[in-house]
Design a protein around this motif. Structure first.
Motif, PDB file in Angstrom:
ATOM      1  N   PHE A   1       1.078   4.080  -2.813  1.00 13.54           N
ATOM      2  CA  PHE A   1       0.767   5.459  -2.432  1.00 13.54           C
ATOM      3  C   PHE A   1       1.882   6.396  -2.900  1.00 13.54           C
ATOM      4  O   PHE A   1       1.613   7.462  -3.482  1.00 13.54           O
ATOM      5  CB  PHE A   1       0.580   5.550  -0.917  1.00 13.54           C
TER       6      PHE A   1
ATOM      7  N   TYR B   1       0.828  -1.207   0.000  1.00  8.86           N
ATOM      8  CA  TYR B   1       0.000   0.000   0.000  1.00  8.86           C
ATOM      9  C   TYR B   1       0.864   1.260   0.000  1.00  8.86           C
ATOM     10  O   TYR B   1       0.621   2.205  -0.774  1.00  8.86           O
ATOM     11  CB  TYR B   1      -0.924  -0.015   1.218  1.00  8.86           C
TER      12      TYR B   1
ATOM     13  N   GLU C   1      -2.507   2.304   9.493  1.00 12.66           N
ATOM     14  CA  GLU C   1      -2.972   3.132  10.613  1.00 12.66           C
ATOM     15  C   GLU C   1      -3.296   2.240  11.790  1.00 12.66           C
ATOM     16  O   GLU C   1      -3.768   1.112  11.597  1.00 12.66           O
ATOM     17  CB  GLU C   1      -4.220   3.921  10.197  1.00 12.66           C
TER      18      GLU C   1
ATOM     19  N   THR D   1     -10.122   2.964   5.455  1.00 16.43           N
ATOM     20  CA  THR D   1      -9.044   3.221   6.415  1.00 16.43           C
ATOM     21  C   THR D   1      -7.753   2.597   5.928  1.00 16.43           C
ATOM     22  O   THR D   1      -7.717   1.452   5.471  1.00 16.43           O
ATOM     23  CB  THR D   1      -9.415   2.645   7.804  1.00 16.43           C
ATOM     24  N   SER D   2      -6.678   3.336   6.054  1.00 15.98           N
ATOM     25  CA  SER D   2      -5.375   2.852   5.598  1.00 15.98           C
ATOM     26  C   SER D   2      -4.929   1.644   6.405  1.00 15.98           C
ATOM     27  O   SER D   2      -5.105   1.607   7.634  1.00 15.98           O
ATOM     28  CB  SER D   2      -4.346   3.990   5.753  1.00 15.98           C
TER      29      SER D   2
END
Length: 255
Positions: free
Chosen positions: A112, A108, A255, A251-252
């Protein structure tokens, strides 16, 4: 779908009634009920139902029957040598037809960073040290790597339903009694043991009791009691399941 949010609405006289906000008139054993009360009625207690939709048939109900009338009749007892006893048990498993697949936290962050470099958005890039630490599975509090869908949702949910009814009587008095218990649970995981909290899953217990007694007082008169009791005990999380699902999607994972 969410347990307890699966009630149906009833439309009899076509599309023109959709915008009126008034559905069909539903009459159960001569008493007007709502669509939610009909949804909660156990099918085991229904003897028959009929639909009235033309003006002549619904005239008896005045303007309230303008959108059609549904007449539902529950079962009555019978003149029997021995009562008829029925017991029914059902179990059901529900699961999503498909679930989204997510990349891990390190992938991810790499994607990103690639997106930021391609569109020059100016967002802060993830450092290579953080990407490497996440991929290596180091301290999860410093390098979190979370699949939020798996954290919040189960693979399947289960429901159970029990019904017991008895039907009998004689020449003077007949009876029909039914008791139903229906348990439904949602797809949210119970994390209470992990976090010393409460069970945040949806749990619904429905209890339905029907008791019909007919007494023949004379050749020209009859006394009837038709009693229907519906109870529901429901616990849900503070947020709706739709909002929780959206949070899991958006939601990432780091996190």
């Amino acid at each position: 779908c969410t347990p307890g949010a699966d009630g149906a609405n009833f439309w009899i006289r076509g599309k023109s009634t959709f915008g009126s906000g008034t559905g069909a008139l539903i009459v159960l054993d001569g008493v007007e009920i709502s669509s939610s009360e009909l949804n909660a009625l156990d099918p085991e207690v229904i003897e028959s139902f009929s639909i009235l939709k033309d003006a002549t048939a619904t005239a008896l109900y005045g303007t309230r029957g303008a959108n059609g009338v549904m007449i539902v009749t529950t079962k009555s007892g019978m003149n029997l040598d021995k009562p008829i006893i029925n017991f029914r048990m059902e179990a059901q498993m529900s699961q999503p037809t498909s679930t989204p697949k997510f990349v891990d936290g390190a992938t991810y962050m790499e994607l990103f960073n690639e997106a930021v470099n391609n569109d020059n958005s100016g967002d802060v890039l993830y450092s290579q040290d953080r990407i490497d630490g996440t991929r290596a599975g180091l301290n999860p509090y410093i390098y979190p790597n979370v699949n939020w869908y798996d954290e919040l949702f189960k693979d399947a949910s289960y429901s159970e339903k029990f019904n017991f009814n008895i039907r009998g009587g004689g020449k003077r008095v007949d009876y029909f009694s039914s008791i139903s218990v229906n348990h439904e649970s949602g797809m949210l995981k119970n994390r209470s043991k992990d976090f010393f909290s409460y069970n945040n899953n949806i749990e619904i217990m429905r209890y339905n009791f029907q008791n019909n007694i007919n007494a023949k007082l004379s050749n020209s008169s009859k006394l009837s009691l038709r009693l229907n009791v519906q109870l529901r005990d429901m616990t849900t999380p503070n947020q709706g399941v739709g909002a929780i699902f959206n949070n899991a999607m958006n939601t990432s994972p780091v996190e």
